[in-house]
Design a protein around this motif. Structure first.
Motif, PDB file in Angstrom:
ATOM      1  N   ALA A 117     -37.344  34.781  28.146  1.00 34.91           N
ATOM      2  CA  ALA A 117     -38.581  35.571  28.021  1.00 34.91           C
ATOM      3  C   ALA A 117     -39.519  35.031  26.934  1.00 34.91           C
ATOM      4  O   ALA A 117     -40.729  34.994  27.121  1.00 34.91           O
ATOM      5  CB  ALA A 117     -38.245  37.035  27.758  1.00 34.91           C
ATOM      6  N   GLU A 118     -38.961  34.609  25.814  1.00 36.41           N
ATOM      7  CA  GLU A 118     -39.789  34.159  24.688  1.00 36.41           C
ATOM      8  C   GLU A 118     -39.915  32.635  24.613  1.00 36.41           C
ATOM      9  O   GLU A 118     -40.456  32.100  23.652  1.00 36.41           O
ATOM     10  CB  GLU A 118     -39.195  34.671  23.361  1.00 36.41           C
ATOM     11  CG  GLU A 118     -39.026  36.184  23.285  1.00 36.41           C
ATOM     12  CD  GLU A 118     -40.343  36.919  23.425  1.00 36.41           C
ATOM     13  OE1 GLU A 118     -41.327  36.512  22.759  1.00 36.41           O
ATOM     14  OE2 GLU A 118     -40.410  37.879  24.217  1.00 36.41           O
ATOM     15  N   ASP A 119     -39.383  31.931  25.599  1.00 36.65           N
ATOM     16  CA  ASP A 119     -39.307  30.468  25.535  1.00 36.65           C
ATOM     17  C   ASP A 119     -40.490  29.839  26.273  1.00 36.65           C
ATOM     18  O   ASP A 119     -40.582  29.928  27.489  1.00 36.65           O
ATOM     19  CB  ASP A 119     -37.981  30.016  26.171  1.00 36.65           C
ATOM     20  CG  ASP A 119     -37.707  28.539  25.952  1.00 36.65           C
ATOM     21  OD1 ASP A 119     -38.662  27.793  25.651  1.00 36.65           O
ATOM     22  OD2 ASP A 119     -36.552  28.136  26.091  1.00 36.65           O
ATOM     23  N   ASP A 120     -41.389  29.184  25.536  1.00 35.37           N
ATOM     24  CA  ASP A 120     -42.529  28.555  26.210  1.00 35.37           C
ATOM     25  C   ASP A 120     -42.365  27.034  26.296  1.00 35.37           C
ATOM     26  O   ASP A 120     -43.318  26.306  26.519  1.00 35.37           O
ATOM     27  CB  ASP A 120     -43.845  28.924  25.514  1.00 35.37           C
ATOM     28  CG  ASP A 120     -43.853  28.496  24.051  1.00 35.37           C
ATOM     29  OD1 ASP A 120     -42.871  27.847  23.612  1.00 35.37           O
ATOM     30  OD2 ASP A 120     -44.839  28.805  23.353  1.00 35.37           O
ATOM     31  N   THR A 121     -41.127  26.560  26.115  1.00 35.15           N
ATOM     32  CA  THR A 121     -40.891  25.114  26.146  1.00 35.15           C
ATOM     33  C   THR A 121     -40.405  24.641  27.516  1.00 35.15           C
ATOM     34  O   THR A 121     -40.036  23.489  27.679  1.00 35.15           O
ATOM     35  CB  THR A 121     -39.841  24.697  25.094  1.00 35.15           C
ATOM     36  OG1 THR A 121     -38.586  25.295  25.455  1.00 35.15           O
ATOM     37  CG2 THR A 121     -40.238  25.163  23.707  1.00 35.15           C
ATOM     38  N   ARG A 122     -40.388  25.534  28.506  1.00 39.13           N
ATOM     39  CA  ARG A 122     -39.845  25.172  29.822  1.00 39.13           C
ATOM     40  C   ARG A 122     -40.991  24.919  30.802  1.00 39.13           C
ATOM     41  O   ARG A 122     -41.604  25.858  31.302  1.00 39.13           O
ATOM     42  CB  ARG A 122     -38.964  26.300  30.370  1.00 39.13           C
ATOM     43  CG  ARG A 122     -37.948  26.850  29.389  1.00 39.13           C
ATOM     44  CD  ARG A 122     -36.786  25.905  29.194  1.00 39.13           C
ATOM     45  NE  ARG A 122     -35.831  26.449  28.236  1.00 39.13           N
ATOM     46  CZ  ARG A 122     -34.572  26.098  28.178  1.00 39.13           C
ATOM     47  NH1 ARG A 122     -34.098  25.204  29.014  1.00 39.13           N
ATOM     48  NH2 ARG A 122     -33.781  26.617  27.265  1.00 39.13           N
ATOM     49  N   PRO A 123     -41.272  23.644  31.112  1.00 44.00           N
ATOM     50  CA  PRO A 123     -42.429  23.342  31.967  1.00 44.00           C
ATOM     51  C   PRO A 123     -42.354  23.984  33.352  1.00 44.00           C
ATOM     52  O   PRO A 123     -43.376  24.384  33.900  1.00 44.00           O
ATOM     53  CB  PRO A 123     -42.429  21.811  32.072  1.00 44.00           C
ATOM     54  CG  PRO A 123     -41.149  21.344  31.486  1.00 44.00           C
ATOM     55  CD  PRO A 123     -40.579  22.444  30.647  1.00 44.00           C
ATOM     56  N   LEU A 124     -41.152  24.117  33.900  1.00 42.04           N
ATOM     57  CA  LEU A 124     -41.048  24.682  35.251  1.00 42.04           C
ATOM     58  C   LEU A 124     -41.263  26.197  35.267  1.00 42.04           C
ATOM     59  O   LEU A 124     -41.366  26.800  36.327  1.00 42.04           O
ATOM     60  CB  LEU A 124     -39.695  24.331  35.879  1.00 42.04           C
ATOM     61  CG  LEU A 124     -39.507  22.845  36.206  1.00 42.04           C
ATOM     62  CD1 LEU A 124     -38.125  22.587  36.774  1.00 42.04           C
ATOM     63  CD2 LEU A 124     -40.565  22.341  37.173  1.00 42.04           C
ATOM     64  N   LEU A 125     -41.312  26.808  34.083  1.00 40.03           N
ATOM     65  CA  LEU A 125     -41.543  28.264  34.035  1.00 40.03           C
ATOM     66  C   LEU A 125     -42.986  28.612  33.652  1.00 40.03           C
ATOM     67  O   LEU A 125     -43.304  29.776  33.478  1.00 40.03           O
ATOM     68  CB  LEU A 125     -40.586  28.934  33.039  1.00 40.03           C
ATOM     69  CG  LEU A 125     -39.169  29.164  33.534  1.00 40.03           C
ATOM     70  CD1 LEU A 125     -38.406  30.047  32.549  1.00 40.03           C
ATOM     71  CD2 LEU A 125     -39.130  29.805  34.915  1.00 40.03           C
ATOM     72  N   GLN A 126     -43.846  27.594  33.517  1.00 43.96           N
ATOM     73  CA  GLN A 126     -45.261  27.858  33.235  1.00 43.96           C
ATOM     74  C   GLN A 126     -45.864  28.328  34.558  1.00 43.96           C
ATOM     75  O   GLN A 126     -46.628  27.633  35.191  1.00 43.96           O
ATOM     76  CB  GLN A 126     -45.976  26.593  32.727  1.00 43.96           C
ATOM     77  CG  GLN A 126     -45.242  25.832  31.647  1.00 43.96           C
ATOM     78  CD  GLN A 126     -45.062  26.638  30.364  1.00 43.96           C
ATOM     79  OE1 GLN A 126     -45.964  27.362  29.953  1.00 43.96           O
ATOM     80  NE2 GLN A 126     -43.914  26.526  29.727  1.00 43.96           N
ATOM     81  N   ASP A 127     -45.513  29.527  34.933  1.00 41.39           N
ATOM     82  CA  ASP A 127     -45.810  30.029  36.269  1.00 41.39           C
ATOM     83  C   ASP A 127     -46.248  31.487  36.145  1.00 41.39           C
ATOM     84  O   ASP A 127     -45.765  32.202  35.263  1.00 41.39           O
ATOM     85  CB  ASP A 127     -44.523  29.924  37.111  1.00 41.39           C
ATOM     86  CG  ASP A 127     -44.781  30.016  38.600  1.00 41.39           C
ATOM     87  OD1 ASP A 127     -44.910  28.956  39.219  1.00 41.39           O
ATOM     88  OD2 ASP A 127     -44.856  31.143  39.114  1.00 41.39           O
TER      89      ASP A 127
END
Length: 187
Positions: A117-127
């Motif tokens: 939930a707090e992790d913005d380092t995952r490119p595939l979750l920039q959704d």
């Protein structure tokens, strides 16, 4: 404990957020092994974050870097290796993974969403729909993950220490099957 795997590498596969790095470090300590996170090696080698690699070079370039790193680390022994969630997508990577014991850490989408939930380092979750994205990634990858030697399903209440202990307790049963399979071919 340190002779349990007889020097064979242990590869952790599974979705992002499942705990491969945390559990991997614990396993390495208990086995007397070294620990490698393929994502960390990629970041050091490329000199930029995984997000930056995805943005500037694209996912295909990242996957190639991932394969190169895996090809290099599989030459070593006595390692616990935490892999990126998508490492199983390329056929060539399975050739590398099969040099060791492959453990699939499996968690529900709910567990993964809570952890990420707090992790913005995952490119595939920039959704706009991270839950939908996780579900579709999991559906796409599940048949590949299921080729692992060992399948560990994680419950929400389990600690990383408990998960590591479960893996260590399950390893002997998997090694017995591998030994009998490899000796059947020799007549």
């Amino acid at each position: 404990m340190n002779n349990l795997l007889r020097g064979v590498n242990l590869y952790l596969i599974g979705m992002m957020g499942v705990g491969k790095t945390t559990v991997g470090r614990l396993l390495a300590q208990q086995l007397g092994y070294g620990f490698i996170d393929t994502d960390d090696v990629i970041v050091k080698a490329a000199g930029k974050s995984i997000n930056e690699i995805f943005t500037t070079e694209g996912e295909a370039a990242f996957r190639q870097l991932e394969s190169d790193v895996l090809g290099q680390v599989c030459a070593y022994t006595k390692l616990v290796i935490a892999t990126g969630g998508g490492i199983i997508l390329r056929q060539e990577n399975w050739g590398y993974l099969r040099h060791g014991l492959i453990v699939w850490l499996d968690a529900s989408v709910e567990i993964l969403l809570n952890r990420l939930a707090e992790d913005d380092t995952r490119p595939l979750l920039q959704d706009s729909d991270p839950e939908g994205k996780l579900l579709s990634l999991l559906q796409q990858r599940q048949p590949l993950y299921s080729q692992a030697d060992l399948h560990i399903t994680i419950t929400p209440s389990e600690t990383p220490e408990q998960i590591a202990t479960r893996i260590l307790e399950a390893i002997p049963s998997v090694l017995k099957t591998q030994d009998s399979q490899s000796s059947e071919g020799r007549v």
